[in-house]
Design an enzyme around this catalytic site. Structure first.
Site, short mmCIF file in Angstrom:
data_model
loop_
_atom_site.label_atom_id
_atom_site.label_comp_id
_atom_site.label_asym_id
_atom_site.label_seq_id
_atom_site.Cartn_x
_atom_site.Cartn_y
_atom_site.Cartn_z
N CYS A 121 1.14 -1.07 -0.19
CA CYS A 121 -0.08 -0.56 0.00
C CYS A 121 0.83 1.46 -0.24
O CYS A 121 2.03 1.23 -0.46
CB CYS A 121 -0.64 -0.05 1.45
SG CYS A 121 -2.33 -1.36 1.47
N GLY A 129 2.57 -3.31 3.41
CA GLY A 129 4.44 -4.79 2.67
C GLY A 129 2.95 -5.63 3.42
O GLY A 129 2.09 -5.53 2.98
N LEU A 156 -3.78 -1.43 -1.26
CA LEU A 156 -4.03 -2.29 -2.40
C LEU A 156 -4.53 -3.49 -1.56
O LEU A 156 -3.44 -4.24 -0.56
CB LEU A 156 -2.24 -2.63 -2.77
CG LEU A 156 -2.33 -4.05 -4.44
CD1 LEU A 156 -3.06 -3.51 -5.58
CD2 LEU A 156 -0.85 -3.80 -4.58
N ILE A 168 -4.83 -7.21 -0.85
CA ILE A 168 -4.20 -8.95 -1.17
C ILE A 168 -4.50 -9.74 0.28
O ILE A 168 -5.38 -10.91 -0.83
CB ILE A 168 -2.47 -8.63 -0.52
CG1 ILE A 168 -2.43 -7.06 -1.67
CG2 ILE A 168 -2.20 -10.08 -1.05
CD1 ILE A 168 -2.22 -7.38 -3.69
N ASP A 189 -2.76 -9.17 8.21
CA ASP A 189 -2.34 -9.18 8.61
C ASP A 189 -1.53 -7.80 9.64
O ASP A 189 -1.05 -7.56 10.60
CB ASP A 189 -0.66 -9.18 7.62
CG ASP A 189 -0.48 -8.67 6.56
OD1 ASP A 189 -1.33 -8.11 5.99
OD2 ASP A 189 -0.02 -8.70 6.20
N GLY A 206 13.01 -13.15 -7.93
CA GLY A 206 14.50 -13.73 -7.30
C GLY A 206 15.34 -12.80 -6.79
O GLY A 206 16.66 -12.83 -7.05
#
Length: 625
Positions: free
Chosen positions: A2, A73, A48, A50, A97, A363
């Site tokens: 966010c 995050g 955002l 999630i 979270d 990665g």
């Protein structure tokens, strides 16, 4: 994932909301705000969605509303923490979270961050303690900027939001500019904007609303507590489990997800390990390439991996016109100039991904964690030469000897120009001065500066040397790894965050699970960089998982951008208009005649010219508009 913005002190509510709205790209799904009763605290959030899409709107409050949190995050172990907190009597109103962070703070105070496995930048307003508790994740995956002017304190996910709230015009921070010209990254908490700072990774910041004082405390750092009793087989087995678990918890999502896929070892490993957890679930992969031919195209390898692991393959092919039309906008999203042109294709691959998913794995960090850069081999080749000459090569401090490093030297075939330059002078100087030489970009830029701009080369070296030698390590390769994870990696994570969030896309980086870093950093150098072989341990872990053609690749490109070709052809006028403009000349930083001479010689579009282009577009965005 966010955007957060907040301010304490006297503020204009309309301006505060305008600042928050500048972060809409980071959180396009919904927004929320907290305004204190006496209107001296503003906490704004762009979301955002999630995890817990329906009820995770922020700010989130504790039971008695004495604490409020805004968060950017993801805490990947939030399910396990929530279960522990419920057992301790905490009641949850969401399954997000974010609420886990808040209850963790109530339970464990400032030490709660030590229990998180994730990426974060969050702020908790604690009304009882009369403080703002701010924290940034261990590796700095998520950004946090702030400033304090007189009694006002403000923070944001991106600098542009802080510029909006300030009345005065932005000013350049000359110390940060010196860092950029030498390293094309910052070696401190400074940004290129005067008075705007960034919270360092692994640190908490507490702003006391009564005293108006800031206190900053480190809660985590890289340590090299080498456990010599562990054998190689145990190290590899435990690393395999850690990688699988790191990917597993990063696949937790209430929305579709996928992965970046270049066809190199790092991204291919993430895709392969993801498939182990996902079973037959649909999984998208995203790849980029250029029109200019095989030298700039790795799609052959990406397709091999996609086919092997049954992914939905997505590809974008980029041209010079895409660069010309978008590079200024990309630098705007960056907030500051960036170290390399790789941010351009990364921006477009993120755009491609955002059309199919809201979360991608990648990665990033593989080269730093598993020692994959060619410069590590270059640096250690000199150590081997020194050991052979002074007959110290058999000492335990050496991870390779001249004899054992030879099989890996083929990897340096494309780096002969670098070797010529590197060994030209300073051979066998101190380790810090030799690695400084490998990281220094000043040599390319020095001849392009005006006489009026004096950059203290010696001062920049002393700054670098202080950091390099402060590593809690004795091994050369550990000191290198410390510097690159703590500093070089920050510039790459900056790009990772901005290019993904520009499209409302959450990017997760499993290699940067702190447990993996602690495991690798406690591994004896003679094993993790055995005989000077890049990514030795990672190859051991995935050798039976990935196609052999991927594991044994010797030609990894790193997403090179064909600027050398474009500069002589399609972009010639664009680059001339930008780099030879009167505005650039009037800044008094660069010598126009020297730039013109370099551009007209037909030589490569150097890293130095890229640094100037990136810096000039930065000025265009934030100082000229």
């Amino acid at each position: 994932m966010c955007g957060i913005f907040g301010i304490y002190g006297r503020f204009d509510l309309e301006k505060a909301r305008e600042s928050l709205n500048l972060l809409t790209h980071r959180g396009p799904d919904e927004w929320g705000e907290y305004i204190s009763e006496n209107r001296d605290i503003y906490l704004g959030h762009r979301r955002l969605s999630i995890i817990d899409i329906s009820s995770g709107k922020q700010p989130i409050y504790n039971e008695d509303k004495s604490c409020a949190i805004i968060f950017n995050g993801c805490i990947y172990n939030y399910l396990e923490l929530a279960q522990e907190l419920r057992q301790n009597g905490h009641k949850f109103h969401t399954s997000s979270d974010t609420e886990v962070i808040l209850h963790s703070y109530e339970e464990w105070g400032f030490d709660c961050v030590n229990r998180f496995n994730g990426m974060w930048a969050f702020v908790i307003y604690d009304e009882r303690k009369n403080i703002l508790f701010c924290s940034r994740d261990r590796l700095g995956i998520k950004p946090f900027y702030y400033f304090q002017l007189r009694d006002n304190f403000a923070f944001a996910s991106e600098i542009k939001a802080l510029l909006k709230i300030r009345d005065e015009k932005p000013q350049i921070e000359m110390n940060a500019l010196s860092d950029y010209l030498v390293f094309q990254m910052s070696l401190s908490d400074r940004t290129l904007f005067k008075d705007i700072l960034k919270l360092s990774p692994g640190h908490n910041l507490i702003f006391d609303l009564h005293s108006k004082k800031i206190s900053i405390k480190k809660y985590w750092d890289i340590q090299f507590n080498v456990k010599e009793e562990r054998n190689e087989e145990h190290i590899i087995d435990y690393l395999k489990w850690l990688l699988q678990d790191a990917v597993r918890i990063r696949l937790r999502s209430d929305v579709p997800l996928g992965a970046h896929l270049s066809g190199g070892l790092d991204s291919s490993s993430i895709v392969a390990i993801s498939r182990l957890s996902l079973g037959d679930s649909t999984f998208h992969t995203f790849t980029g390439a250029f029109e200019e031919g095989k030298e700039f195209n790795e799609t052959e390898y990406a397709r091999i991996v996609s086919k092997a692991f049954n992914t939905e393959y997505n590809e974008i092919v980029l041209a010079a016109r895409d660069f010309q039309d978008n590079i200024k906008k990309i630098i705007y999203y960056m907030d500051e100039p960036e170290a390399g042109p790789g941010l351009f294709p990364q921006f477009f691959v993120s755009k491609l991904a955002s059309k199919k998913v809201k979360v991608v794995l990648g990665g990033q960090g593989g080269d730093e964690i598993f020692l994959g850069y060619a410069r590590y081999l270059v640096a250690y080749l000199e150590e081997c030469l020194k050991g052979a000459i002074y007959d110290t090569a058999e000492n335990a401090e050496y991870v390779a000897t001249l004899k054992t490093i030879i099989p890996n030297l083929k990897l340096l075939e494309n780096y002969v120009p670098m070797l010529k330059s590197f060994f030209k002078e300073g051979l066998f100087d101190s380790q810090s001065s030799r690695y400084f030489r490998l990281m220094n970009r000043f040599v390319e830029i020095n001849n392009l500066l005006t006489q009026d701009l004096k950059i203290s080369f010696e001062e920049e070296f002393l700054k670098f040397e202080g950091i390099f030698n402060s590593a809690p390590a004795t091994s050369f390769i550990n000191k290198i790894q410390y510097f690159d994870i703590k500093y070089h990696l920050q510039s790459l994570l900056h790009v990772e965050d901005r290019t993904s969030m520009a499209w409302g896309l959450e990017s997760r980086v499993p290699f940067l699970d702190y447990r993996i870093i602690e495991h690798i950093c406690s591994t004896i150098p003679i094993i993790k960089f055995k005989n000077g072989e890049p990514k030795y341990l990672l190859k051991k872990v995935v050798k039976n998982l990935l196609p052999e053609k991927i594991v044994e690749r010797k030609d990894k490109m790193g997403f090179p951008v064909p600027l050398n070709i474009w500069a002589r052809n399609q972009l010639r006028d664009f680059l001339s208009d930008t780099l030879l403009s009167s505005r650039l000349k009037n800044r008094g930083i660069f010598n126009i005649k020297s730039i013109e001479s370099q551009m007209n010689t037909g030589s490569k579009f150097s890293r130095g010219l890229w640094g100037i282009l990136s810096l000039e577009l930065f000025f265009n965005n934030f100082f000229d508009e």
